[in-house]
Each structure stands twice: as C-alpha cells, then as structure tokens.
Design a protein around this motif. Structure first.
Motif, PDB file in Angstrom:
ATOM      1  N   ASN A 351      25.741 127.381   7.446  1.00 44.57           N
ATOM      2  CA  ASN A 351      25.339 127.804   8.793  1.00 44.57           C
ATOM      3  C   ASN A 351      25.593 125.923   9.282  1.00 44.57           C
ATOM      4  O   ASN A 351      26.417 125.332  10.571  1.00 44.57           O
ATOM      5  CB  ASN A 351      24.131 127.610   9.158  1.00 44.57           C
ATOM      6  CG  ASN A 351      23.815 129.170   8.744  1.00 44.57           C
ATOM      7  OD1 ASN A 351      25.120 129.887   9.381  1.00 44.57           O
ATOM      8  ND2 ASN A 351      22.602 129.596   8.043  1.00 44.57           N
ATOM      9  N   MET A 357      35.473 122.667   2.647  1.00 46.28           N
ATOM     10  CA  MET A 357      36.171 121.064   3.170  1.00 46.28           C
ATOM     11  C   MET A 357      35.230 120.413   2.257  1.00 46.28           C
ATOM     12  O   MET A 357      34.558 120.900   1.732  1.00 46.28           O
ATOM     13  CB  MET A 357      36.087 121.454   4.758  1.00 46.28           C
ATOM     14  CG  MET A 357      36.875 122.076   5.784  1.00 46.28           C
ATOM     15  SD  MET A 357      36.549 122.073   6.974  1.00 46.28           S
ATOM     16  CE  MET A 357      37.713 120.375   7.584  1.00 46.28           C
ATOM     17  N   PHE A 368      34.211 113.479  14.007  1.00 47.73           N
ATOM     18  CA  PHE A 368      35.956 113.674  13.992  1.00 47.73           C
ATOM     19  C   PHE A 368      36.095 113.393  15.491  1.00 47.73           C
ATOM     20  O   PHE A 368      37.281 112.225  15.295  1.00 47.73           O
ATOM     21  CB  PHE A 368      35.523 114.629  12.913  1.00 47.73           C
ATOM     22  CG  PHE A 368      35.715 116.036  13.767  1.00 47.73           C
ATOM     23  CD1 PHE A 368      37.440 115.684  14.410  1.00 47.73           C
ATOM     24  CD2 PHE A 368      34.831 116.744  14.153  1.00 47.73           C
ATOM     25  CE1 PHE A 368      37.329 117.516  15.272  1.00 47.73           C
ATOM     26  CE2 PHE A 368      35.361 117.740  14.592  1.00 47.73           C
ATOM     27  CZ  PHE A 368      36.262 118.549  15.423  1.00 47.73           C
TER      28      PHE A 368
ATOM     29  N   PHE B 233      41.398 119.234  12.382  1.00 40.82           N
ATOM     30  CA  PHE B 233      40.449 119.422  12.121  1.00 40.82           C
ATOM     31  C   PHE B 233      39.089 120.335  12.629  1.00 40.82           C
ATOM     32  O   PHE B 233      38.636 121.056  11.769  1.00 40.82           O
ATOM     33  CB  PHE B 233      39.399 117.539  12.017  1.00 40.82           C
ATOM     34  CG  PHE B 233      38.150 117.584  11.296  1.00 40.82           C
ATOM     35  CD1 PHE B 233      38.677 116.834  10.023  1.00 40.82           C
ATOM     36  CD2 PHE B 233      37.190 118.060  11.046  1.00 40.82           C
ATOM     37  CE1 PHE B 233      37.758 117.263   8.795  1.00 40.82           C
ATOM     38  CE2 PHE B 233      36.013 117.792  10.671  1.00 40.82           C
ATOM     39  CZ  PHE B 233      36.300 116.770   9.657  1.00 40.82           C
ATOM     40  N   ALA B 234      39.230 120.445  13.365  1.00 37.76           N
ATOM     41  CA  ALA B 234      39.007 121.471  14.454  1.00 37.76           C
ATOM     42  C   ALA B 234      38.686 122.889  13.613  1.00 37.76           C
ATOM     43  O   ALA B 234      37.656 123.743  14.004  1.00 37.76           O
ATOM     44  CB  ALA B 234      38.577 121.073  15.975  1.00 37.76           C
ATOM     45  N   ARG B 236      40.249 123.770  11.028  1.00 40.66           N
ATOM     46  CA  ARG B 236      39.690 123.234   9.691  1.00 40.66           C
ATOM     47  C   ARG B 236      38.584 124.321   9.480  1.00 40.66           C
ATOM     48  O   ARG B 236      38.225 125.308   8.794  1.00 40.66           O
ATOM     49  CB  ARG B 236      40.468 122.570   9.251  1.00 40.66           C
ATOM     50  CG  ARG B 236      42.050 122.680   8.783  1.00 40.66           C
ATOM     51  CD  ARG B 236      42.503 120.980   7.743  1.00 40.66           C
ATOM     52  NE  ARG B 236      42.375 119.916   8.381  1.00 40.66           N
ATOM     53  CZ  ARG B 236      41.346 118.932   8.074  1.00 40.66           C
ATOM     54  NH1 ARG B 236      40.891 119.140   6.763  1.00 40.66           N
ATOM     55  NH2 ARG B 236      41.618 118.090   8.583  1.00 40.66           N
ATOM     56  N   LEU B 237      37.885 123.543  10.121  1.00 46.47           N
ATOM     57  CA  LEU B 237      36.282 124.221  10.228  1.00 46.47           C
ATOM     58  C   LEU B 237      35.947 124.803  10.839  1.00 46.47           C
ATOM     59  O   LEU B 237      35.529 125.811  10.184  1.00 46.47           O
ATOM     60  CB  LEU B 237      35.727 122.491  10.853  1.00 46.47           C
ATOM     61  CG  LEU B 237      34.273 123.225  11.467  1.00 46.47           C
ATOM     62  CD1 LEU B 237      33.895 123.233  10.348  1.00 46.47           C
ATOM     63  CD2 LEU B 237      33.520 121.867  12.042  1.00 46.47           C
ATOM     64  N   GLY B 239      38.167 127.878  10.759  1.00 42.40           N
ATOM     65  CA  GLY B 239      38.703 128.453  10.014  1.00 42.40           C
ATOM     66  C   GLY B 239      37.403 128.895   8.470  1.00 42.40           C
ATOM     67  O   GLY B 239      37.867 129.618   8.536  1.00 42.40           O
ATOM     68  N   ASP B 240      37.553 128.127   8.073  1.00 44.67           N
ATOM     69  CA  ASP B 240      36.195 127.870   6.758  1.00 44.67           C
ATOM     70  C   ASP B 240      34.882 128.561   6.877  1.00 44.67           C
ATOM     71  O   ASP B 240      34.817 129.251   6.685  1.00 44.67           O
ATOM     72  CB  ASP B 240      36.302 126.044   6.497  1.00 44.67           C
ATOM     73  CG  ASP B 240      35.581 126.580   5.191  1.00 44.67           C
ATOM     74  OD1 ASP B 240      35.597 127.032   4.090  1.00 44.67           O
ATOM     75  OD2 ASP B 240      35.245 125.212   4.321  1.00 44.67           O
ATOM     76  N   SER B 241      34.211 127.739   7.883  1.00 47.48           N
ATOM     77  CA  SER B 241      32.884 128.534   9.072  1.00 47.48           C
ATOM     78  C   SER B 241      32.833 128.053   9.796  1.00 47.48           C
ATOM     79  O   SER B 241      32.805 127.834  10.747  1.00 47.48           O
ATOM     80  CB  SER B 241      32.022 127.189   7.680  1.00 47.48           C
ATOM     81  OG  SER B 241      30.704 127.809   8.613  1.00 47.48           O
ATOM     82  N   ARG B 243      30.573 129.697  11.656  1.00 45.60           N
ATOM     83  CA  ARG B 243      29.054 129.762  12.007  1.00 45.60           C
ATOM     84  C   ARG B 243      29.164 128.239  12.308  1.00 45.60           C
ATOM     85  O   ARG B 243      28.187 127.852  13.303  1.00 45.60           O
ATOM     86  CB  ARG B 243      28.128 130.236  11.005  1.00 45.60           C
ATOM     87  CG  ARG B 243      28.159 131.452  11.255  1.00 45.60           C
ATOM     88  CD  ARG B 243      27.014 132.051  10.157  1.00 45.60           C
ATOM     89  NE  ARG B 243      27.060 132.627   9.057  1.00 45.60           N
ATOM     90  CZ  ARG B 243      26.656 133.061   8.889  1.00 45.60           C
ATOM     91  NH1 ARG B 243      24.998 132.925   8.636  1.00 45.60           N
ATOM     92  NH2 ARG B 243      26.573 133.642   6.992  1.00 45.60           N
ATOM     93  N   ALA B 244      29.318 127.401  11.315  1.00 43.41           N
ATOM     94  CA  ALA B 244      29.188 126.241  11.227  1.00 43.41           C
ATOM     95  C   ALA B 244      30.028 125.023  12.071  1.00 43.41           C
ATOM     96  O   ALA B 244      28.971 124.793  12.974  1.00 43.41           O
ATOM     97  CB  ALA B 244      29.281 125.539  10.266  1.00 43.41           C
ATOM     98  N   LYS B 246      30.143 126.904  15.099  1.00 44.48           N
ATOM     99  CA  LYS B 246      29.753 126.982  16.484  1.00 44.48           C
ATOM    100  C   LYS B 246      28.372 126.060  16.702  1.00 44.48           C
ATOM    101  O   LYS B 246      27.983 125.572  17.700  1.00 44.48           O
ATOM    102  CB  LYS B 246      29.209 128.017  16.415  1.00 44.48           C
ATOM    103  CG  LYS B 246      30.665 129.252  17.069  1.00 44.48           C
ATOM    104  CD  LYS B 246      30.593 130.695  16.947  1.00 44.48           C
ATOM    105  CE  LYS B 246      30.991 131.408  17.031  1.00 44.48           C
ATOM    106  NZ  LYS B 246      31.400 132.877  16.866  1.00 44.48           N
ATOM    107  N   VAL B 247      27.288 126.042  15.417  1.00 47.23           N
ATOM    108  CA  VAL B 247      26.676 125.283  15.926  1.00 47.23           C
ATOM    109  C   VAL B 247      26.985 123.218  16.143  1.00 47.23           C
ATOM    110  O   VAL B 247      26.128 123.121  16.599  1.00 47.23           O
ATOM    111  CB  VAL B 247      26.214 124.852  13.838  1.00 47.23           C
ATOM    112  CG1 VAL B 247      24.405 123.762  13.753  1.00 47.23           C
ATOM    113  CG2 VAL B 247      25.245 126.275  14.338  1.00 47.23           C
ATOM    114  N   GLN B 248      27.868 123.070  15.834  1.00 49.15           N
ATOM    115  CA  GLN B 248      28.880 121.964  15.511  1.00 49.15           C
ATOM    116  C   GLN B 248      29.495 122.186  17.512  1.00 49.15           C
ATOM    117  O   GLN B 248      29.909 121.038  18.108  1.00 49.15           O
ATOM    118  CB  GLN B 248      29.794 121.401  15.214  1.00 49.15           C
ATOM    119  CG  GLN B 248      29.309 121.397  14.148  1.00 49.15           C
ATOM    120  CD  GLN B 248      28.497 119.822  13.289  1.00 49.15           C
ATOM    121  OE1 GLN B 248      28.797 119.428  13.898  1.00 49.15           O
ATOM    122  NE2 GLN B 248      27.628 120.048  12.485  1.00 49.15           N
ATOM    123  N   LEU B 250      31.598 123.176  18.666  1.00 51.61           N
ATOM    124  CA  LEU B 250      33.190 123.337  19.172  1.00 51.61           C
ATOM    125  C   LEU B 250      33.711 124.837  19.387  1.00 51.61           C
ATOM    126  O   LEU B 250      32.791 125.591  19.412  1.00 51.61           O
ATOM    127  CB  LEU B 250      33.835 123.313  17.748  1.00 51.61           C
ATOM    128  CG  LEU B 250      33.855 121.915  17.092  1.00 51.61           C
ATOM    129  CD1 LEU B 250      34.583 122.065  15.732  1.00 51.61           C
ATOM    130  CD2 LEU B 250      34.678 120.887  17.725  1.00 51.61           C
TER     131      LEU B 250
END
Lengths: 505, 368
Positions: A351, A357, A368, B233-234, B236-237, B239-241, B243-244, B246-248, B250
């Motif tokens: 989460n 990464m 970033f 970067f956003a 890739r983030l 795409g990788d997660s 959920r993470a 969304k918590v950020q 983005l």
C-alpha cells in the motif's frame, strides 16, 4: 469413521539438537526443546528468531539439516506433513484455514483424509454431535463459517484438530485476531484440555500476558538459538523480555511532551459505503489535534480499512466533510503536499511502496514532483536516498535494490523515512508494526512518538491494543463501521474496551 | 531471517554496481532465452514438415537484410511496427495489457486519408499538420475510450481493446466503401488519392519513407518520457502499485486514460505513414496485422521503448522475407504467423523465469 478410543492421551514431543540451514544461513542452530505430555508450552521470540522454522521442522514442512525429533519417546523421520499428521501432530494457523462458504460440520468432515466419495450426512451429523458433546466447548455446526465470529472460527479450528484425533497441537499466534475476552475464553479451554491430559500444546506468541496466564513452561528463541527456558511461575516479564531481546538496549518510549494544540484533522458527519457496498461507514465527529496521538481501536473488519480509504481519498463520500487545518480536504496530491499530510498505510509493501521500484525511488514517492519543470531530478533522488538510508538505518544491499527484496521491518522503515521527512502536520497510520519484530516495532514507535512531540497530529488505526495503550493519548473504539466509545488512554479500562470492540457494550 | 543475513555485511560500491547491472543483464537474457526457445520449437515444426530450418534462416537473411533492396523492404515494415509496439508498451508501464492496436492504426489511416483529401487546398505544411491531428486524434480518442471504460466501469482493457479493434475495422470498411469512397476505385474501395504535396517521400541514403525515422524518434521520446520525467515516474509508480500511487494522491485514473490515449495516438501515426507513404489512400491494404505483430514486438522488448527498435527490425525482416519463403520453400503465408505465435508463447513462458536465474540475482553475489 474415526475411532476415538485409542487416541486419548496427550503426546510428548522432543527436539534434540535441531538445526536448519538455508544455504549458508543457519535459521535454527542446535535447538533442543522438550515438551512434556499434557503441558502448555509457550514459544517466545522475535520475528526471525526461528520460531516458525522450528515449528515447520516439527510438522514436517521442512526437513531439519541435523538433529532428531522424538514423538511419544520414539525417534521419527519427519519427511512430510502427512507423517506428522499420522502421528497425531496438528497445527492451528494464525489465519483461518476453514472454507468460509461451508458450514462448521462440512468443514470438519472434509478436513478428514478418509472422506468417502459419497458422504452419509445423517451418520456424520450424528457422530459430530456425539463428538461435540464430549468436548469442553463447542462451536456452531450448521452455520456457514463466513457468518461466525472470529472467536467461533478459532474454536472451530481447534475443534477440527481434536476431531482429527491430533493430540499435540501447535498454535501459531492463535489470538491475534480475537478480542481479549475471546482470547481468554479460548486459551482457558485449551488449558483445561491440557490439564485433563487430553492434549499437549505448543503456542507461538508475542503476548507475555498469555504466557503467564495460561502456559506452564516457556522456551525462548533468539537468532535461531535456544535463549532460555523455564517454568512460567519462575520467570517475570522482564526475564522473558531479556531472553528475547538479549543484550540489546531496548529504547524506552520518549516521554510525552507538550500539550495538544489546534485541531488539524476533523471529520464531520461522514457517511460512505464499505467495500462490500452493503454496510454504511458513519463517522459523526472525529477530531485530531496537533501534538496528540488518537488511536482507533477495533477488531479487523469493523470498517477500519474503509476509514483509511476515506482518509486517503479513495472512497467517495455519501455525505459529510473532511477538513485539514480547517480547509476542505480530498486527499489529492497538491492538497496533501500543501497541508503537510502524510500516510503510513498497513502492509507498506503493497500500500505504501512500489515493490519492483528501487529503494531510492520509493524514498522519493513524496518528493519526486517537487519544484518546477518536467524532468526527474535523478541525482537528487539518489543523494537524498543515501541520507535517508543512513538516517533511518534501512538495511539494503544498495539504494538501487528493489524494495521488495527488503525485510518487512526495512520496508516499513523505508516508508516511514519517506513520510516523516520534512514538516509533517498530520500523520495517518494504520497497523504500522504488523508482523514486525520487537526491535523494529520499538524503532517505529519511537519515531511516531517523536513526531507527536514535535507537534504532529497523529491518527493511528491499529488492531493491536497494546500498541494503542502505549502510544495513544486518546483511544476511540470502532465497531460495525462507527465510532462507539472514546476514552483517554491513560485511564482506559481493558475489559471495557474489549466489550466495545466486540460490540457487546 | 533475510534481515539477519544482511545484518553483518557492509557492501560497498561493487554491490551497487551489481544491483544495477544484473537486472539489466537479466532483462536482456530472459527474452533472448524466449526468442531462442521460440525459434527452436519452430525449427522442430519445420523439420516435421520436411523443410530445413537452415534454409529458412538463410532466406530470412537474404530477403530481409542482405542487400540495400531487402533492407529497404524490411525498414518499410519496421516503421508501423515501432508505432504499434509503443501502443502496447506505454499502457504496459501502467500495468495494462492492450492488444487492440490494430484498431488505432486503421482509424489513424482513415483520419489521415480523409483529412488529406479534405485539406488538399491548403498549403502542404498545414494540410499535413491537419492529417497528423486527424490521425493521432482519432486513434488517441479510440484508445482513450478503452482507458475510460477501464477506469470508470472496470472493463477489462485487454478484451475491450481487441473487440474495439474489430469495431474499428468494420467502421473503416464501412466508411471507405460508402461516404469517403473514391468513385474511381472500382475493384478495391479506397478513399480518394492524396494530393502529391501531402505524400511522404523517401529519406536520402536509405530509401525508406520518413516514418522509420519518426518511429525511432518516437521510441526514444517515449523512453525519455518514462525514465526521465516526473510524469513517467508517476506512471511507473502507478503501474507497479496503483494502491500506493493512490495513497500518494496521484491521479491514477487520468494517468491510465492519458497513456492509453498516447499509445493510441502513436499507433495512429502508423496508419498515417501507411497511407501517406505507402498506399497513397486509405484502403483495406491498411489492415495488414501490424497491430498484432506489434504486441509481439513490445513483449519481446519487455515494454522498453528503446529495445523496441532492434526487436522491430528483427521481426520486420522476418515479415519481409515471407514472400521469398513462400516461393522458395513452398510454405504457406501462414508459416510466418506460426513462427510469431511460437515465439510469443516462448516469450510469455520465459517471463516466468524472472528472478529465478540464480546467476543473475544480486543476492547470489552479495553472499560471497
């Protein structure tokens, strides 16, 4: 049909010089433990101390590199889990292994190895009822498991082991999902069974209270080594803690400093549907002030994860408003950056991090896009990552390693390093120490307390009541999707909290 | 326990170098294994048909790469493959599997053909700009729509994009045969031929149309976008997660729609160059399966835009040699598809080796 008659009597198990190596790493180093028949034996240790490796060797999931296992006084070769089961060794896992859509009776019957192609339910039901009548406690047999409470499920898990004729049970943190009352009830029953000489129990636990109240003997593992053993009556909590963490100095929680300031976060008349869309989450009034930790207690599945999604802006609201610093807040990135809101969701690897990464990139998730322009500041990301890794003592092969290669504690440190860097006005955390060992938990608690003392408003959702009692200034109990009870942590009554948590108040 | 193993060791510079180097070697080695495996299976298939794999390889070389003429033939097929592969690779970085690039290519071609004829009266620079806007816009909207369905209603983008490709092809045929049909095109319904000023010519030296160089530039630009910009970067983030991300805070949904649309727009350029440089008008020759081969290219390149370039040249050569192979080896046209299918299955299989080749794991070397 199982023949019960010759299966009475607890089983003694002994490990002699048990060693387990994974490549060049020794997870278990010549550990000898003797578990007397009919005893309630507790196995203590931090995460990674070798508890689960030990148990897996005992249960035949691993084959020990060296050493012997004796069951009922006879040396056995634990080549396969089936061997352990055949000898009468059973295990109750931390998470339920029952099939939710089947009833208790169906779960019990299908767990047997010898289920016939056509099940004679009339006879099975008769046998099951006779079996239940002999047991000191019961669980509903005709209700689908999904509709049972966590306590009933755990009872059923234990009954399943007894039904299968197992006379040596390994319980792996059996109370982690239960209320204090449920835990006490179930462990009392288990203890009564051991005292009656029906079964022997080896319980993995983190909770000293459970050790002193229910166990006869305790063995402590540390770094794969037998670190201590004794009768429970002879050991104090301090003794056990010392065996568990060794010579390391455990850092005391920093003192609380300062008094709460202005309200930072306020939720007002919030209503939203939960994940299933069937139940409503309703938060009438929740305020968190600067320089205080507000703890949300509750048993998992009472809407805490929905509350977290509301707070992170992932759940649309039916009504109500969330405000930070008295401005409307929707958890969008620019808002979170401007109002200095940070998050530490549970299970950080899923989460709070991008698992594939790098550690350096993960440390940059907050920053970033700082500054103007479209280009990524890769040199800056690398440089800041080095500083953070040193400052927060993140153990990684290199900043370029993918974050999923890190241990749980270091993943959490990575997330914490990111979220607690810079000015933080509001920190929202959920189960920050789930699955972490003693040292990692201490370190993370220290950081959260330090943030509070420097004036951060902290909202902490946690299923670990001990954690909340230790850190929070106020504790609010969440049950069935609403906040049902509030108390200052200092004067919290454990029994009362437990009652509210289980919805029985 | 892993934590324990790490405790005692302080790993200096060498570890950091391995940490970056080994994943790169792995990223090349794994698709290479898949490619070789695919060729090996295909060789067995050829042998079972009584044909020689060596002769096949010789003919591919001869027809695809050996002379200026054959290279030109190959390169003209590489251009659309580059764009088609980007249409797969960009969404893939957001964790989406898109296989309907063919629809975007066809619509891009239609947009370019129709706009070119409509804007024939304008100066050619403006006319061509109109064609680019029409091609990229139409194809981008089409793929963006798949993204919208994904984000708003949870519709699976893989299936939706493929079904949408069939719709796009049907719409293309409908319009080319009715509203936009050039009455002069008798046997093969086409839009009116583009005026000469709006045609794309050949580059100097390598006599291939400009689509090749634009495609290579697009690949480089996409790589820079993903690896070097904040937006990338956003993505890739996310795409990788997701959920993470969304918590950020983005805007994951907008990133998905945006990257889908960008991928579609680039595929639209493939259609534009096919119409403006090869066929001269929009007609059924546009439906040549580049969108599907592009999927294979992107997967072989592991969705890395830079790697798409050499992989597209490899597959373009194989496609270019299919005529010669038909004639010399007496094999049907479908042989090429058999080869592509076998490589694709082998590639998908090789992906499961990721993280399992002991020699390529930094941990293996760290322990020494």
């Amino acid at each position: 049909m199982i023949d019960w008659h010759h299966e009475n009597g607890a089983l003694g198990v002994e490990a002699v010089g048990l060693t387990m190596r994974f490549g060049s790493f020794t997870a278990l180093d010549a550990v000898s433990i003797r578990i007397r028949p009919g005893s309630f034996h507790a196995l203590l240790g931090e995460n990674g101390a070798g508890k689960s490796t030990f148990v897996k060797c005992l249960m035949g999931f691993y084959q020990a590199s060296d050493g012997d296992i004796l069951v009922g006084g006879h040396e056995v070769h634990m080549t396969h889990p089936r061997v352990a089961q055949g000898l009468g060794l059973g295990m109750v896992y931390q998470h339920f292994t029952l099939v939710p859509s089947l009833t208790g009776a169906e779960n019990l019957v299908i767990s047997r190895g010898d289920v016939p192609m056509r099940i004679d339910w009339a006879r099975e039901n008769r046998d099951l009822r006779a079996f239940m009548a002999r047991m000191p406690f019961t669980a509903p047999l005709d209700t689908p498991v999904a509709d049972l409470s966590a306590g009933e499920k755990q009872k059923l898990e234990i009954l399943k082991q007894l039904y299968l004729g197992h006379r040596f049970l390994v319980l792996d943190e059996p109370t982690s999902v239960l209320t204090p009352q449920e835990a006490t009830e179930i462990l009392s029953h288990v203890r009564a069974l051991t005292q009656a000489g029906e079964i022997t129990v080896l319980m993995i636990t983190h909770k000293f209270r459970e050790v002193t109240e229910f166990a006869d003997e305790v063995t402590v593992l540390r770094n794969g080594i037998h670190a201590g053993h004794g009768r429970v009556g002879d050991l104090s909590h301090a003794d056990m803690a010392r065996m568990m963490i060794g010579e390391r100095q455990s850092q005391p929680i920093p003192d609380r400093a300062g008094t709460p300031g202005a309200t930072v976060l306020s939720l007002h008349d919030i209503r939203a549907l939960d994940r299933s869309g069937l139940r409503e989450i309703a938060i009438r009034d929740l305020k968190v002030r600067a320089g205080e930790i507000v703890g949300i207690a509750g048993i998992s599945g009472n809407g805490q994860s929905d509350l977290m999604e509301i707070l992170t802006g992932q759940r649309s609201l039916l009504s109500g408003e969330m405000r930070v610093h008295d401005t409307p807040y929707h958890a969008r990135r620019p808002e979170a950056q401007r109002l200095k809101v940070r998050y530490l969701p549970e299970e950080p690897l899923h989460n709070a991090c991008a698992p594939r990464m790098s550690v350096a990139d993960n440390l940059a998730l907050r920053s970033f896009d700082d500054g103007r322009g479209i280009w990524l500041d890769r040199a800056g990301i690398a440089a800041r990552a080095k500083t953070r890794i040193a400052e927060f003592d993140i153990k990684t092969r290199s900043p370029e390693a993918p974050v999923r290669a890190l241990s749980g504690g270091n993943v959490q440190r990575t997330a914490l390093a990111r979220e607690l860097t810079g000015d933080v006005d509001l920190l929202i955390v959920a189960n920050p120490c789930f699955g972490l060992d003693f040292a990692a938990t201490e370190a993370i608690h220290d950081r959260i307390m330090a943030a509070r003392n420097s004036g951060t408003a902290v909202l902490m959702i946690s299923e670990d009541l001990d954690e909340l009692l230790k850190l929070a200034d106020r504790i609010i109990v969440m049950a069935e999707g609403t906040l049902v009870h509030e108390t200052p942590a200092a004067s919290a009554d454990l029994a009362m909290l437990g009652q509210y948590m289980s919805g029985h108040a | 326990m892993a934590d324990q193993a790490l405790h005692g060791r302080r790993l200096p510079v060498r570890a950091a170098a391995l940490e970056t180097l080994l994943p790169r070697i792995e990223a090349v080695a794994i698709p290479a294994i898949g490619l070789i495996g695919g060729f090996a299976i295909f060789a067995v298939f050829l042998l079972s048909q009584g044909k020689s794999p060596v002769e096949f390889a010789t003919l591919v070389w001869k027809a695809g790469y050996s002379s200026a003429f054959s290279l030109q033939n190959t390169f003209s097929r590489v251009a659309p493959l580059l764009f088609a592969a980007l249409c797969v690779a960009l969404p893939a970085r957001l964790g989406l599997v898109v296989i309907g690039g063919e629809g975007a290519i066809v619509l891009g071609g239609l947009g370019a053909g129709v706009a070119g004829v409509a804007l024939a009266g304008l100066p050619s620079v403006m006319g061509f700009a109109g064609m680019v806007i029409a091609a990229m816009g139409l194809a981008g909207l089409w793929m963006g729509l798949v993204g919208v369905m994904r984000v708003k209603r949870g519709v699976n983008e893989t299936i939706a994009s493929l079904l949408m490709a069939y719709i796009a092809i049907a719409l293309f045929n409908h319009f080319v045969e009715t509203v936009f049909r050039d009455p002069a095109s008798l046997n093969k319904p086409s839009t009116a031929p583009l005026p000469d000023g709006l045609r794309v010519g050949d580059m100097p030296v390598i006599t291939t149309h400009w689509g090749l160089i634009v495609g290579i530039c697009a690949c480089i630009a996409c790589w820079v976008l993903i690896e070097r910009t904040k937006l990338g970067f956003a993505a890739r983030l996310a795409g990788d997660s997701a959920r993470a991300a969304k918590v950020q805070g983005l805007p994951v949904d907008r990133l998905i729609i945006g990257f889908m649309a960008l991928g579609g727009a680039l595929a639209g350029l493939a259609g534009l160059f096919e119409v403006a440089a090869v066929h001269g008008s929009a007609n059924a020759s546009l439906i040549a399966g580049y969108g599907y081969t592009g999927i294979l290219v992107s997967f072989l390149a592991r969705h890395n835009p830079l790697a798409i370039i050499p992989v597209a040249i490899l597959l373009g050569g194989i496609e270019a040699s299919s005529g010669l192979i038909q004639r010399r080896m007496d094999l049907p046209d479908a042989t090429n598809l058999v080869l592509q299918g076998m490589i694709f299955v082998a590639i998908l299989f090789s992906e499961t080796l990721t993280g399992r080749l002991k020699l390529l794991q930094p941990g293996t070397w760290g322990r020494t």
